[in-house]
Scaffold this motif. Sequence first.
Motif, mmCIF file in Angstrom:
data_model
loop_
_atom_site.group_PDB
_atom_site.id
_atom_site.type_symbol
_atom_site.label_atom_id
_atom_site.label_comp_id
_atom_site.label_asym_id
_atom_site.label_seq_id
_atom_site.Cartn_x
_atom_site.Cartn_y
_atom_site.Cartn_z
ATOM 1 N N GLY A 1 1.356 -4.607 -1.809
ATOM 2 C CA GLY A 1 0.130 -4.760 -2.570
ATOM 3 C C GLY A 1 -0.376 -6.184 -2.536
ATOM 4 O O GLY A 1 0.221 -7.061 -1.921
ATOM 5 N N ASN B 1 6.415 7.696 -3.594
ATOM 6 C CA ASN B 1 5.075 7.109 -3.710
ATOM 7 C C ASN B 1 3.985 8.130 -3.401
ATOM 8 O O ASN B 1 2.948 7.788 -2.857
ATOM 9 N N SER C 1 7.583 3.930 -11.064
ATOM 10 C CA SER C 1 7.067 2.555 -11.098
ATOM 11 C C SER C 1 6.006 2.386 -12.170
ATOM 12 O O SER C 1 5.193 3.286 -12.414
ATOM 13 N N GLY D 1 3.146 -0.836 -13.701
ATOM 14 C CA GLY D 1 2.505 -2.097 -13.373
ATOM 15 C C GLY D 1 2.607 -3.088 -14.510
ATOM 16 O O GLY D 1 3.226 -2.812 -15.548
ATOM 17 N N SER E 1 2.334 3.500 -12.275
ATOM 18 C CA SER E 1 1.595 3.037 -11.101
ATOM 19 C C SER E 1 0.814 4.176 -10.459
ATOM 20 O O SER E 1 1.256 5.330 -10.480
ATOM 21 N N GLU F 1 5.077 -2.875 -9.265
ATOM 22 C CA GLU F 1 3.834 -3.367 -8.666
ATOM 23 C C GLU F 1 3.865 -4.886 -8.544
ATOM 24 O O GLU F 1 4.324 -5.578 -9.456
ATOM 25 N N GLN F 2 3.363 -5.383 -7.410
ATOM 26 C CA GLN F 2 3.222 -6.822 -7.200
ATOM 27 C C GLN F 2 4.536 -7.555 -7.499
ATOM 28 O O GLN F 2 4.578 -8.534 -8.244
ATOM 29 N N SER G 1 4.876 -3.614 -3.373
ATOM 30 C CA SER G 1 4.733 -2.651 -4.457
ATOM 31 C C SER G 1 5.297 -1.312 -4.018
ATOM 32 O O SER G 1 5.240 -0.959 -2.843
#
Length: 633
Positions: free
Chosen positions: A30, A336, A358, A360, A366, A382-383, A396
């Motif tokens: 990401g 994902n 996940s 964020g 996410s 994330e990130q 990510s």
Amino acid sequence: MGETTHHRRPWTVAAATAMAVGVIVGGIVGPLGSGTAWAQASGPGERPSVDHGVAADHSWTAPDHTVTAAPSELLDDALADAASGTGDTAPVNDRTAVRVATWRVDGEGKPDIDTTTTTVAAAPAAIAAAQEVPGVLAVAVDARTELLADVTEERSRVLPLTAVSGAEQNTTVDPLTGYQWDMASLAVDAAATTTRGAGVTVAVIDSGVDGTHPELAGRVLPGIDYVDPANAGATAGWADQNGHGTHVGGVVAAARGNDVGIAGEADKVTILPLRVLDANGAGYISDAASAVVAAVDRGAGVINLSLGSPTSSSVLANAMAYAQSRGVLVVAASGNGRSYGSPTSYPAAYPSVLAVASIGPAGAVSPFSTAGSYVDLAAPGEQILSTVPGGYQFMSGTSMAAPHVTAAAALWLSIHPGALGTAAGAVLTSTARDAGPAGRDNDYGFGVLTLASIPVSGAPGAVSSTLSMVVDRSVVTAGGQAIVLAIGRRSDGSAPAGQLVTITTVTRGVTSTRVVTLDGNGMAAAPVPIPATTQISASWSLSVATMPVVVFSSPALKVKRSKAAVKVTLKQAQGQLVRLQQKKDGRWVVAAKAKAKRATLSTRWHTAPGTYRVAVSSVPGQVGLVTSSWRVR
């Protein structure tokens, strides 16, 4: 025929079904950006009891249908899966290599795997030859899938080891920690001041882990390279041509306070790298299963699998069962695939695996995180800034969420020496912060990961605290369950109300774990399955208690009471200590006792007025089994 490789399996995994599927890695890349701490979730909801006890399947000893199936049928199934996207990401043609795997039993009763690489045209002959191998259990056509990654321009941006400057120097120690919103949200600095994961081995089954990276140097063991077996010796498993595995390893174990880069969650763990994914993030499911077995046999307490496949494989399922039977925790990315309808992902969906979704920086699930009934926990994904060969990178994915849970389990294990990894998993799900709808849900599972079970160094009562157990035989049910009473006290004698206690039983090699909460008296009761000889252990953040207990199926223990006497008959009794206990001044004291020297003990004791019970134990000073009490008037 092609090139043949040979791998010995140290454990009896079950026979494969018609086809072993490939591996998808759960990481995407990401944009760069700083993060903020996530929003605190709503109050806790009702959570079902957590039981990670799953028996290993030993059906591998019987050949399956692939041994007698027509070779063309097995190949056609593989080609159909490849064309539909179930197996390879592109259709197989005559110029594409095909790998045929043979599962057999050797002369010592151990499974072997032979793999033959050939062409599609020659594959039927290779399959037919494999079906004739002595001791064959199954023949499979391995399939491959690729890394689930969004390969954007940002992926190519690596923050080099030698060029961390300007705004990126947020602190004087570990200068990139200002970008690690994930570690800040978990309050890792406080939790990591205890043992920081020391003494725990974490297996990273991935694309390799760069053991020369300054954040990981000295703590990466020689592993196994299944992609290129020629990479052996002290640096086996270190070659990471993709970067994904090193990124996962850095989330878990990047050095803290070394004035370089980032800080990992459990920086004193030892990493066991098992490389099953190539430079493109692709691999074989048979290699992933082999790596799980190797990780267990090499002493890993926790296994991280930031990879997955939409197709279940009996090979991988039984590898998970093997890990579970040895008390090793397997943590896997949930997938994902949210934008594709959240297809089920394996190994995350296997019941013995801790599946991680996940979230964020704002605490919301996410947009890519797969939802499903098998999701157990959610963690930052994330990130995430972590290590890659030559520097650092943001990525990510649920691939990044899983190692946060893996590291938390390692932290817990490091303060509970001798405890099982599966116990750590049960604790983490029980201490999760509820998010989304009250109670367990398909987005967050039992909630968002917290480190509430990891005590800060110097916590009150952390020295000389005790934890004891009593197994109450009087409440054994027809299903073979009994009540274990956990009793905790701090060193000052106070009751640690609210303290979580993990009770683990091992019966005939099968591990089961439950988590209970101590009440205001420092006590908690939990039903546990104990149909035969059982090892019971309990652990908390202050102490660990272990008690071998022999529990006899009714009517092994018979107590016949009269007004002035009691007759006790005990079968399977050799070595057991039987005590008649009387309650005086609120305490149980021994009124009479006998030790069994033979298989059956029969004794009769006179009883004066008072309250009595019978206790049986194989260890002096411990109460293994107790009857309900009775009063003599």
